[in-house]
Design an enzyme around this catalytic site. Structure first.
Site: not given
Ligand code: NAP
Length: 268
Positions: A64, A99
Site C-alpha cells: 500500500k 479502508d
Molecule cells: P499491522 O499493521 O501488522 O498491526 C498489527 C496491530 O496488532 C498492532 O497494533 C500490533 O501491536 C497488534 N498486535 C498484534 N499481535 C498482538 C498481540 N499478540 N497482542 C497485542 N497486540 C497485538 O496490521 P494491520 O494491517 O493494521 O491489521 C490489523 C488487523 O486488522 C489484522 O487482523 C487484519 O486482518 C485486520 N484488518 C481487517 C480489515 C477489514 O477490512 N476488516 C482491513 C485491514 C486489516 P504492536 O504494535 O504492539 O505490534
C-alpha cells in the site's frame, strides 16, 4: 472487457474476487477480477508503470505504501501516504485509501446510532488499519484515543493525527468515557491469541466494533453482545472498502447486501 484485480504478496487468501464476482453478476458487468502476485522486489517497477492490461487495481499488504509513491494521491490516501485503490484518469494513475471510509460506512450500515453516543472513540491497535480508522473518525469529527501494546506506536499516531495516546494500563478509564471501542489488532483472529480486555467500564450506549472478520463473531464481540452492547463485525469494512474501486472502474456505486455478505462468509 475491463480487467482489474488485487496486487499483493502473498495474495491467494484475498476475498476480493468473491466480492467483485457478486457485483459483476448483480450489475451485469462483463469484466475480470484477478489476483496479481507481485513480490516486494518488483513492486516499485510494477507501480511506476502500471501495466496496460490493468484498468485499475486494488492494493493490499505489503504494497500500500509502495503504490502510493507512484500515483497521484487524493483524500485519505494523500493524508496517509497509502493507497489501496488505483484507477486511470487519461495518462495518469490516481489512487486513494478506502479502508477508513469503509470502516465508517460499515458502522453506519450496521448500527447508525453509533453516531449519537457521546464520548470519544477508543481505538485499540496502531498498525496500518488503525491509522486509516483514526483518520476516518477524525474526518467524521470524532474525538479519538489510541492504545496499543507497543506504546510508542500509539504515541506516534497520536502525534501525527493530533489525538490522545492512552497507556494500556489506563484503557479501562478510557473505556469508561467511550462512545465507540474498536479493535484494530490481529487479536481474536482464528489462530491468534484471543483478546482479554474487560468491557465492564463501557457505558450501555457504547458500540463495540472489531475489524477482525474471521471468525465473524470474535470473543470481543461475543463479550460485548453478552453485556447487551451494540456490536459491528469486521466483514462490513472489507465489503465497503471495495465499493470505491467498483464505482471508479465501472461507474456504478454497488450495494453491500446480505447476499454479498453470505457469499463472502462462505469463503471464510
Ligand atoms: P499491522 O499493521 O501488522 O498491526 C498489527 C496491530 O496488532 C498492532 O497494533 C500490533 O501491536 C497488534 N498486535 C498484534 N499481535 C498482538 C498481540 N499478540 N497482542 C497485542 N497486540 C497485538 O496490521 P494491520 O494491517 O493494521 O491489521 C490489523 C488487523 O486488522 C489484522 O487482523 C487484519 O486482518 C485486520 N484488518 C481487517 C480489515 C477489514 O477490512 N476488516 C482491513 C485491514 C486489516 P504492536 O504494535 O504492539 O505490534
Amino acid at each position: 472487457m475491463k480487467t482489474v484485480g488485487v496486487v499483493g504478496w502473498p495474495i491467494g487468501h484475498s476475498r476480493s474476487p468473491a466480492i467483485f464476482a457478486h457485483w459483476f453478476e448483480r450489475y451485469g458487468v462483463s469484466a475480470r477480477y484477478e489476483l496479481i502476485p507481485v513480490p516486494p522486489k518488483e513492486a516499485d517497477a510494477f507501480f511506476a508503470a502500471l501495466p496496460a492490461q490493468w484498468d485499475g487495481v486494488n492494493v493490499t499488504i505489503p504494497h500500500k505504501e509502495t503504490a502510493a509513491r507512484h500515483v497521484v494521491l487524493e483524500g485519505a490516501g494523500a493524508r496517509l501516504g497509502v493507497a489501496n485503490t488505483l484507477w486511470r484518469d487519461g495518462d495518469l494513475v490516481r489512487g486513494t485509501s478506502s479502508d477508513g471510509e469503509g470502516f465508517v460506512k460499515s458502522l453506519d450500515a450496521a448500527h447508525p446510532p453509533w453516531r449519537d453516543a457521546a464520548g470519544p472513540a477508543v481505538v485499540l491497535g496502531a498498525g496500518g488499519a488503525a491509522v486509516a480508522i483514526v483518520d476516518a473518525l477524525i474526518a467524521e469529527g470524532r474525538t479519538v484515543m489510541v492504545a496499543n501494546r507497543t506504546a510508542a506506536r500509539a504515541e506516534a499516531i497520536a502525534e501525527t493525527a493530533g489525538v490522545t495516546a492512552v497507556p494500556m494500563e489506563a484503557l479501562g478509564d478510557a473505556l469508561a468515557s467511550a462512545g465507540l471501542f474498536v479493535n484494530t489488532t490481529a487479536l481474536g483472529m482464528a489462530g491468534r491469541p484471543s483478546m482479554n480486555i474487560d468491557l465492564a467500564p463501557l457505558s450501555a450506549t457504547a458500540t463495540v466494533a472489531d475489524i477482525v472478520y474471521n471468525p465473524l463473531e470474535t470473543q470481543l464481540l461475543a463479550a460485548a453482545r453478552g453485556r447487551g452492547l451494540a456490536t459491528v463485525d469486521g466483514l462490513g469494512m472489507l465489503l465497503y472498502q471495495a465499493t470505491l474501486g467498483f464505482e471508479r472502474w465501472f461507474g456504478i456505486a454497488p450495494e453491500v447486501d446480505d447476499e454479498l455478505r453470505a457469499r463472502v462468509v462462505a469463503t471464510l
